[in-house]
Design a protein around this motif. Structure first.
Motif, PDB file in Angstrom:
ATOM      1  N   THR A 143       0.828  -1.210   0.000  1.00 41.39           N
ATOM      2  CA  THR A 143       0.000   0.000   0.000  1.00 41.39           C
ATOM      3  C   THR A 143       0.864   1.264   0.000  1.00 41.39           C
ATOM      4  O   THR A 143       0.618   2.186  -0.791  1.00 41.39           O
ATOM      5  CB  THR A 143      -0.927  -0.001   1.235  1.00 41.39           C
ATOM      6  N   ALA A 144       1.868   1.298   0.884  1.00 46.43           N
ATOM      7  CA  ALA A 144       2.702   2.507   0.995  1.00 46.43           C
ATOM      8  C   ALA A 144       3.397   2.807  -0.333  1.00 46.43           C
ATOM      9  O   ALA A 144       3.408   3.951  -0.801  1.00 46.43           O
ATOM     10  CB  ALA A 144       3.723   2.325   2.110  1.00 46.43           C
ATOM     11  N   GLN A 145       3.947   1.775  -0.960  1.00 46.25           N
ATOM     12  CA  GLN A 145       4.677   1.969  -2.219  1.00 46.25           C
ATOM     13  C   GLN A 145       3.731   2.452  -3.323  1.00 46.25           C
ATOM     14  O   GLN A 145       4.061   3.361  -4.091  1.00 46.25           O
ATOM     15  CB  GLN A 145       5.349   0.664  -2.651  1.00 46.25           C
ATOM     16  N   VAL A 146       2.551   1.823  -3.388  1.00 43.81           N
ATOM     17  CA  VAL A 146       1.593   2.201  -4.435  1.00 43.81           C
ATOM     18  C   VAL A 146       1.171   3.654  -4.261  1.00 43.81           C
ATOM     19  O   VAL A 146       1.140   4.433  -5.229  1.00 43.81           O
ATOM     20  CB  VAL A 146       0.354   1.265  -4.402  1.00 43.81           C
ATOM     21  N   LEU A 147       0.897   4.045  -3.018  1.00 46.64           N
ATOM     22  CA  LEU A 147       0.449   5.421  -2.778  1.00 46.64           C
ATOM     23  C   LEU A 147       1.529   6.434  -3.159  1.00 46.64           C
ATOM     24  O   LEU A 147       1.238   7.491  -3.715  1.00 46.64           O
ATOM     25  CB  LEU A 147       0.062   5.591  -1.306  1.00 46.64           C
ATOM     26  N   ARG A 148       2.778   6.088  -2.895  1.00 45.88           N
ATOM     27  CA  ARG A 148       3.873   7.005  -3.229  1.00 45.88           C
ATOM     28  C   ARG A 148       4.074   7.106  -4.748  1.00 45.88           C
ATOM     29  O   ARG A 148       4.292   8.191  -5.285  1.00 45.88           O
ATOM     30  CB  ARG A 148       5.175   6.554  -2.559  1.00 45.88           C
ATOM     31  N   LEU A 149       3.976   5.973  -5.424  1.00 40.64           N
ATOM     32  CA  LEU A 149       4.142   5.993  -6.886  1.00 40.64           C
ATOM     33  C   LEU A 149       2.977   6.730  -7.547  1.00 40.64           C
ATOM     34  O   LEU A 149       3.153   7.474  -8.514  1.00 40.64           O
ATOM     35  CB  LEU A 149       4.232   4.564  -7.429  1.00 40.64           C
ATOM     36  N   LYS A 150       1.797   6.520  -6.993  1.00 43.86           N
ATOM     37  CA  LYS A 150       0.604   7.185  -7.532  1.00 43.86           C
ATOM     38  C   LYS A 150       0.724   8.695  -7.330  1.00 43.86           C
ATOM     39  O   LYS A 150       0.431   9.478  -8.243  1.00 43.86           O
ATOM     40  CB  LYS A 150      -0.641   6.641  -6.826  1.00 43.86           C
ATOM     41  N   ALA A 151       1.182   9.082  -6.144  1.00 43.35           N
ATOM     42  CA  ALA A 151       1.339  10.514  -5.855  1.00 43.35           C
ATOM     43  C   ALA A 151       2.370  11.147  -6.789  1.00 43.35           C
ATOM     44  O   ALA A 151       2.258  12.316  -7.148  1.00 43.35           O
ATOM     45  CB  ALA A 151       1.754  10.699  -4.401  1.00 43.35           C
ATOM     46  N   ALA A 152       3.367  10.364  -7.201  1.00 44.02           N
ATOM     47  CA  ALA A 152       4.407  10.885  -8.106  1.00 44.02           C
ATOM     48  C   ALA A 152       3.899  10.967  -9.547  1.00 44.02           C
ATOM     49  O   ALA A 152       4.560  11.539 -10.406  1.00 44.02           O
ATOM     50  CB  ALA A 152       5.638   9.998  -8.037  1.00 44.02           C
ATOM     51  N   GLY A 153       2.737  10.382  -9.808  1.00 45.50           N
ATOM     52  CA  GLY A 153       2.147  10.447 -11.147  1.00 45.50           C
ATOM     53  C   GLY A 153       2.818   9.546 -12.166  1.00 45.50           C
ATOM     54  O   GLY A 153       2.794   9.829 -13.374  1.00 45.50           O
ATOM     55  N   ALA A 154       3.422   8.449 -11.714  1.00 46.59           N
ATOM     56  CA  ALA A 154       4.134   7.540 -12.635  1.00 46.59           C
ATOM     57  C   ALA A 154       3.167   6.936 -13.650  1.00 46.59           C
ATOM     58  O   ALA A 154       2.084   6.474 -13.277  1.00 46.59           O
ATOM     59  CB  ALA A 154       4.811   6.429 -11.833  1.00 46.59           C
ATOM     60  N   ASP A 155       3.548   6.964 -14.932  1.00 47.29           N
ATOM     61  CA  ASP A 155       2.707   6.289 -15.930  1.00 47.29           C
ATOM     62  C   ASP A 155       3.325   4.964 -16.382  1.00 47.29           C
ATOM     63  O   ASP A 155       2.719   4.218 -17.139  1.00 47.29           O
ATOM     64  CB  ASP A 155       2.368   7.194 -17.124  1.00 47.29           C
ATOM     65  N   ALA A 156       4.540   4.685 -15.942  1.00 51.94           N
ATOM     66  CA  ALA A 156       5.143   3.363 -16.169  1.00 51.94           C
ATOM     67  C   ALA A 156       5.970   3.002 -14.939  1.00 51.94           C
ATOM     68  O   ALA A 156       6.642   3.861 -14.372  1.00 51.94           O
ATOM     69  CB  ALA A 156       6.021   3.372 -17.413  1.00 51.94           C
ATOM     70  N   VAL A 157       5.866   1.754 -14.531  1.00 50.39           N
ATOM     71  CA  VAL A 157       6.639   1.292 -13.373  1.00 50.39           C
ATOM     72  C   VAL A 157       7.496   0.111 -13.811  1.00 50.39           C
ATOM     73  O   VAL A 157       6.980  -0.889 -14.314  1.00 50.39           O
ATOM     74  CB  VAL A 157       5.720   0.871 -12.201  1.00 50.39           C
ATOM     75  N   LEU A 158       8.810   0.262 -13.645  1.00 49.50           N
ATOM     76  CA  LEU A 158       9.733  -0.823 -13.976  1.00 49.50           C
ATOM     77  C   LEU A 158       9.912  -1.656 -12.715  1.00 49.50           C
ATOM     78  O   LEU A 158      10.385  -1.157 -11.689  1.00 49.50           O
ATOM     79  CB  LEU A 158      11.072  -0.264 -14.456  1.00 49.50           C
ATOM     80  N   MET A 159       9.503  -2.914 -12.776  1.00 52.72           N
ATOM     81  CA  MET A 159       9.491  -3.755 -11.582  1.00 52.72           C
ATOM     82  C   MET A 159      10.709  -4.679 -11.582  1.00 52.72           C
ATOM     83  O   MET A 159      10.861  -5.504 -12.482  1.00 52.72           O
ATOM     84  CB  MET A 159       8.216  -4.594 -11.544  1.00 52.72           C
ATOM     85  N   LEU A 160      11.544  -4.532 -10.564  1.00 60.58           N
ATOM     86  CA  LEU A 160      12.675  -5.445 -10.385  1.00 60.58           C
ATOM     87  C   LEU A 160      12.316  -6.323  -9.197  1.00 60.58           C
ATOM     88  O   LEU A 160      12.841  -6.163  -8.095  1.00 60.58           O
ATOM     89  CB  LEU A 160      13.964  -4.667 -10.130  1.00 60.58           C
ATOM     90  N   LEU A 161      11.368  -7.198  -9.433  1.00 59.39           N
ATOM     91  CA  LEU A 161      10.759  -7.952  -8.339  1.00 59.39           C
ATOM     92  C   LEU A 161      10.579  -9.420  -8.706  1.00 59.39           C
ATOM     93  O   LEU A 161      10.371  -9.756  -9.868  1.00 59.39           O
ATOM     94  CB  LEU A 161       9.362  -7.386  -8.025  1.00 59.39           C
ATOM     95  N   TYR A 162      10.623 -10.267  -7.678  1.00 54.76           N
ATOM     96  CA  TYR A 162      10.224 -11.663  -7.843  1.00 54.76           C
ATOM     97  C   TYR A 162       8.699 -11.706  -8.004  1.00 54.76           C
ATOM     98  O   TYR A 162       8.003 -10.748  -7.678  1.00 54.76           O
ATOM     99  CB  TYR A 162      10.594 -12.470  -6.599  1.00 54.76           C
ATOM    100  N   PRO A 163       8.173 -12.851  -8.440  1.00 53.84           N
ATOM    101  CA  PRO A 163       6.716 -12.929  -8.634  1.00 53.84           C
ATOM    102  C   PRO A 163       5.901 -12.591  -7.382  1.00 53.84           C
ATOM    103  O   PRO A 163       4.863 -11.951  -7.472  1.00 53.84           O
ATOM    104  CB  PRO A 163       6.488 -14.381  -9.040  1.00 53.84           C
ATOM    105  N   LYS A 164       6.409 -12.992  -6.209  1.00 52.30           N
ATOM    106  CA  LYS A 164       5.581 -12.775  -5.012  1.00 52.30           C
ATOM    107  C   LYS A 164       5.379 -11.298  -4.709  1.00 52.30           C
ATOM    108  O   LYS A 164       4.243 -10.818  -4.668  1.00 52.30           O
ATOM    109  CB  LYS A 164       6.169 -13.505  -3.809  1.00 52.30           C
ATOM    110  N   PRO A 165       6.459 -10.522  -4.493  1.00 57.03           N
ATOM    111  CA  PRO A 165       6.223  -9.093  -4.245  1.00 57.03           C
ATOM    112  C   PRO A 165       5.570  -8.396  -5.432  1.00 57.03           C
ATOM    113  O   PRO A 165       4.781  -7.460  -5.238  1.00 57.03           O
ATOM    114  CB  PRO A 165       7.624  -8.540  -3.971  1.00 57.03           C
ATOM    115  N   ALA A 166       5.874  -8.864  -6.648  1.00 54.71           N
ATOM    116  CA  ALA A 166       5.251  -8.246  -7.827  1.00 54.71           C
ATOM    117  C   ALA A 166       3.737  -8.454  -7.794  1.00 54.71           C
ATOM    118  O   ALA A 166       2.965  -7.531  -8.096  1.00 54.71           O
ATOM    119  CB  ALA A 166       5.841  -8.841  -9.104  1.00 54.71           C
ATOM    120  N   ALA A 167       3.305  -9.653  -7.412  1.00 52.99           N
ATOM    121  CA  ALA A 167       1.861  -9.936  -7.339  1.00 52.99           C
ATOM    122  C   ALA A 167       1.205  -9.071  -6.274  1.00 52.99           C
ATOM    123  O   ALA A 167       0.106  -8.531  -6.483  1.00 52.99           O
ATOM    124  CB  ALA A 167       1.646 -11.422  -7.028  1.00 52.99           C
TER     125      ALA A 167
END
Lengths: 391, 293
Positions: free
Chosen positions: A213-237
């Motif tokens: 939740t915290a990460q999503v809210l911060r990215l949303k507040a920054a107005g990101a239109d693309a997110v590059l995910m360097l994540l394993y499937p679990k945190p990515a999901a």
């Protein structure tokens, strides 16, 4: 009379020298070439070891059925490294010293293969990596080690290039900062710098996260239109699920850590949440693609109970490259000639990789064209195209 | 304000799960004086059992939940009988090391039984996956279900310790095992019961958490770490303290991630713990007993 004998004598002498040289090169006989392979045959890492090996073996079977390479049949010798660095070193030593293989195709888990790099280099055995993506395996290049796996730097560069290509203006990063994540994060930041762009936001997510939740809210507040995910499937999901919950729907780009979009959709578990998700694949086809029918039949016939997987395709593509190098090296086979064949391979098209294979004496990362895959919610997986980087 | 509400809700949900794990640690520690380092692996193993019953065997969720909790209880009691009782009279270090060993065995077993099916196993949501609005707050019904389930489990165990004979005997053994033995309480059985109860709580936490996360053999350690932190914060022997500790850890993580940066999320609960332990070395809700002479 002397003149008459000179021709045949020279020919005989040349043949003798060649056969003596061949006899001295381990792993070659008049009618066989012994190839070694290492990777995990057991444990959870078998996906990156045993399955690509199975792919290699069906390619070898096809070559052998057609008469072999310059009359020599290919033999595959397998060693289990269990994804363990120490075991990988032991496996390579056994292949080189005890089994006396001519060349090696293998390398599943990155850390294990990286640990074995020095042993491989010292052996001077021509080596082709089929699955390990660790940059250190091919950079700086060892004279005899080449790779058909897309390295982590190539994947990071491709993520940024694809986001820009898709028209993204505000590109953000969400990453794990363990060794896997850092191996991708550092080249990604360098890629941003090279393009003169600053990430709109740069967030971290733990591999064990259960909430983003915290990460999503911060990215949303920054107005990101693309997110590059360097994540394993679990945190990515977890990230995609929470992004959907909070109404944040950017273009989300994964790496080969999330190799199966169908499994990922199931892991996210929220209908429609993966609509803007794309991920990288080392190969351009899904196992279900009709163009892979030939390989599906061969794999499933040779390994009853197995279903063709994307990991089999890693092995199939890599084996095609090795076979090509062996062919180009000619009948008078030496290890040096195979290494030269790898180093001079340019635009070689395989049946599975997205971009043609190109290596050079200074760049041993031969697969620089990762493919992009997406799965429409509830629909089939589609390959969208590929991005060539680092050339 | 909306940001705060979202962060608080997410902190309470994850905190409640940490609280459940902490509760299991405290129950065992309270009765036996041993920190069960296998608590995370009990969580992982019983989570896989729940997955197997619900996803593979197609049982409904409540039945899968109850069976997983039962399996957890049996696993805990069996562990006590096989691994702890034979060395019960040895030093505490041996007992703690035995819990570490049990953890490795459970992880190995999970890899053998459920390994190779996928990297991560998903547990289908028990409620609609679509978010709903609670006032101006968007929440996933699954989060509310987890929260409700956690509260119910906490109440059940609070009632068990306060109202049942077994619970009171566990309390008595925890307070003074020698005195408990003198008044006829079979303390060895209490230890077995404590291990069983701890593992049953881990099972309840795992099956509640499973739809919110993904299952994999290494999941236990991360939960144990947070649960242990929560238990320490609460005082290691206090059941309400474990709940309070869990909530503080969850909320601290969430607020730090939202208001400072996501990089401090993992660090923040441990900072809070350090501060609390410096100010109150016995934890938030644990009191040193005064001894009259």
């Amino acid at each position: 009379m002397r003149k008459r004998l000179a021709g045949p004598t020279t020919l005989f002498a040349a043949a003798f020298v060649v056969s003596a040289a061949t006899a001295q090169t381990p792993g070659i006989t008049a009618d066989t070439i012994k190839i070694g392979t290492f990777g995990a045959l057991t444990g959870p890492g078998y996906l990156y070891g045993k399955l690509p090996m199975n792919g290699v073996e069906v390619v070898f079977d096809e070559i052998n059925r057609a008469g072999g390479i310059h009359g020599r049949k290919l033999q595959l010798v397998r060693e289990d490294d269990r994804c363990d660095p120490t075991a990988a070193i032991g496996a390579v030593k056994k292949l080189v010293e005890q089994d006396q293989v001519f060349a090696i195709i293998g390398g599943g888990c990155s850390n294990a293969t990286f640990a074995a790099k020095d042993t491989l280099e010292a052996s001077k055995v021509p080596t082709l990596i089929f699955a390990s993506v660790h940059d250190g395996i091919t950079t700086p290049p060892a004279a005899n080690i080449f790779s058909t796996a897309t390295t982590s730097t190539i994947e990071s560069q491709a993520q940024l290039a694809y986001a820009i290509e898709q028209g993204a203006k505000k590109i953000a990063i969400i990453s794990m900062r363990d060794s896997w994540g850092r191996a991708r994060y550092t080249p990604l930041i360098e890629a941003f710098k090279a393009k003169g762009i600053t990430p709109t936001a740069d967030e971290e997510l733990s591999p064990d996260a259960n909430d983003a939740t915290a990460q999503v809210l911060r990215l949303k507040a920054a107005g990101a239109d693309a997110v590059l995910m360097l994540l394993y499937p679990k945190p990515a999901a977890i990230f995609i699920r929470d992004a959907q919950k909070l109404g944040f729907k950017p273009l989300s780009l994964g790496q080969t850590g999330i190799a199966d979009p169908a499994a990922f959709e199931e892991q996210v578990g929220v209908p429609g949440a993966t609509a803007n998700f794309r991920t990288i694949s080392q190969v351009r086809y899904t196992p279900e693609d009709p163009k892979m029918d030939k390989w599906r039949k061969l794999v499933e016939a040779k390994f009853p109970g197995d279903r063709l997987s994307v990991y089999n395709l890693f092995g199939i593509g890599s084996a095609e490259v090795l076979v090509e190098a062996l062919k180009r090296a000619g009948k008078d086979l030496t290890r040096e000639k195979v290494v030269d064949a790898f180093a001079n391979m340019k635009d070689f098209a395989t049946e599975v990789y997205a971009a043609p294979i190109t290596c050079s004496a200074t760049d041993h990362r031969c697969n620089k064209g990762p493919a992009w895959m997406a799965k429409e919610p509830g629909g089939p997986i589609k390959v969208l195209g590929f991005t060539v980087v680092g050339q | 304000m909306l940001l705060f509400s979202y962060l608080l809700m997410s902190g309470i949900t994850t905190g409640a799960l940490y609280a459940l794990v902490a509760l299991g640690i405290v129950v065992v520690n309270k009765a036996t004086g041993v920190i069960n380092f296998a608590q995370g692996e009990f969580f992982m193993f019983t989570g896989f059992v729940g997955w197997m019953l619900h996803v593979q065997f197609g049982m409904n969720y409540p039945l899968s939940f109850l069976l997983a909790v039962t399996v957890g209880f049996l696993l805990g009691t069996l562990t006590d009988r096989i691994a702890f009782r034979p060395i019960a009279k040895t030093d505490i270090v041996s007992l703690v090391l035995a819990t570490v060993g049990i953890g490795f065995i459970l992880k190995g077993l999970a890899r053998v039984i459920w390994g190779g099916k996928a990297d991560y196993l998903s547990f289908p949501p028990i409620t609609s996956p679509e978010p709903i609005m609670v006032g101006s707050l968007m929440v996933i019904p699954q989060q509310l279900a987890v929260l409700a389930g956690t509260i119910i489990i906490m109440l059940i165990f609070a009632a068990f310790f306060r109202l049942t004979r077994a619970g009171k005997m566990m309390q008595a053994t925890a307070d003074n095992s020698r005195a408990a033995l003198l008044v006829g309480i079979r303390t060895d059985r209490i230890y077995t019961l404590a291990f069983g109860t701890g593992a049953a709580i881990a099972a309840a936490a795992a099956v509640l958490t499973a739809p919110l996360t993904l299952l994999y053999p290494d999941i236990g350690f991360a939960f144990f770490l947070k649960g242990f932190a929560a238990a320490v914060l609460g005082g290691l022997t206090s059941l309400p303290g474990a709940v309070l500790g869990g909530l503080i850890v969850g909320i601290a993580e969430s607020l730090a991630g939202g208001y400072i940066h996501s990089s401090v999320m993992e660090l923040s609960p441990f900072l809070v713990i350090m501060i609390v332990l410096v100010l109150r070395p016995t934890g938030l809700l644990s009191f040193r007993k005064a001894r009259r002479v």
